[in-house]
Design a protein around this motif. Structure first.
Motif, short mmCIF file in Angstrom:
data_model
loop_
_atom_site.label_atom_id
_atom_site.label_comp_id
_atom_site.label_asym_id
_atom_site.label_seq_id
_atom_site.Cartn_x
_atom_site.Cartn_y
_atom_site.Cartn_z
N GLN A 1 -2.44 -2.07 -2.07
CA GLN A 1 -2.10 -0.89 -1.28
C GLN A 1 -2.58 -1.04 0.16
N THR B 1 -2.97 1.23 3.67
CA THR B 1 -2.84 2.53 4.33
C THR B 1 -3.28 2.43 5.79
N GLN C 1 0.33 5.72 3.35
CA GLN C 1 0.75 4.46 2.71
C GLN C 1 1.80 3.77 3.55
#
Ligand SMILES: Nc1ncnc2c1ncn2[C@@H]1O[C@H](COP(=O)(O)OP(=O)(O)OP(=O)(O)O)[C@@H](O)[C@H]1O
Length: 241
Positions: A57, A59, A64
């Motif tokens: 992930q 961010t 995101q």
């Protein structure tokens, strides 16, 4: 600001980034080091949304970052206004017929008025001391001049973050010193700077953090400059990269 959690990326079935965990805060001056092919440029491409993680992930300011985020043109515009990317190869970045138009390109794309565009171009030409290049063809400039124009073309959007992929490579010692002093000034003015280099010795007294990539595409070292500069073994190791 930036957060990478368990990031993996492969152009093919071979990983170029392997399990990267990383956070970068506002106003850090981060230096990425590592052998050729370790993944520095790949990380920058991910940071700038040119590619997306195969796994994990990413961010930016708690949002995101993925293909879905960039599909929204408002998101894409806002992101590129905040995060400026200076490519390793300036020829990839410079495509206008004059230096003026090159620096004006970003602000024009953002829809600023011509008087605001002109103000921004003049500010950048002055800041980087390249007023004399204003009417030149970017393609005809020297390597050092091209790099300054590439930086100016990114700074004209006044981004919070500047990401520079090996900005010192191929430049004379004098041109390198000039670029370092420009980055130092930008950092002092509050910007976040993230750069890669093979020139540890030139940059070591200006950055706040070192991140070293390993041959197996993982992070081998992530340490504040204060710590690195008091450890002669680490200094010798990073200087040998
Ligand atoms: N477009 C691509 N297609 C396939 N493999 C790629 C591509 N770009 C990079 N790679 C591979 O990904 C790995 C990481 O490359 P990357 O360019 O990120 O390294 P780097 O640390 O920036 O190297 P350098 O210091 O030489 O610029 C390398 O093994 C490289 O061969």
């Amino acid at each position: 600001m930036f957060s990478f959690s368990n990031i993996r990326y492969g152009y093919t079935d071979k990983l170029s980034l392997n399990n990267i965990n990383l956070s970068i805060k506002k106003n850090e001056f981060v230096c990425l080091l590592g052998p050729n092919g370790s993944g520095k440029s790949t990380l920058f491409k991910l940071l700038n949304g040119l590619i997306y993680p195969s796994d994990g992930q990413y961010t930016f300011n708690n949002q995101q970052i993925n293909a879905h985020f960039f599909k929204n043109s408002v998101n894409a515009k806002k992101f590129h206004q905040q995060v400026g990317f200076v490519f390793q190869n300036s020829d990839v970045q410079l495509f206008n017929t004059t230096v003026y138009d090159e620096i004006a390109f970003g602000p024009r794309q953002m829809g600023f008025s011509e008087s605001e565009v002109n103000k921004r171009v003049m500010d950048c030409l002055t800041l980087l001391n390249i007023k004399k290049l204003e009417n030149r063809v970017p393609y005809h400039l020297s390597g050092g001049e091209k790099k300054l124009v590439a930086i100016a073309s990114v700074l004209s959007l006044n981004p919070d973050v500047l990401v520079l992929d090996e900005p010192l490579t191929g430049l004379t010692a004098q041109a390198q010193e000039n670029i370092i002093s420009i980055m130092q000034g930008l950092h002092n003015s509050g910007k976040t700077i993230i750069m890669s280099t093979h020139n540890f010795t030139q940059i070591k007294d200006y950055v706040t953090r070192f991140i070293e990539f390993s041959e197996n595409h993982t992070i081998a070292l992530d340490a504040p400059a204060k710590l690195v500069l008091t450890n002669s073994e680490l200094m010798a190791h990073l200087a040998s990269m």
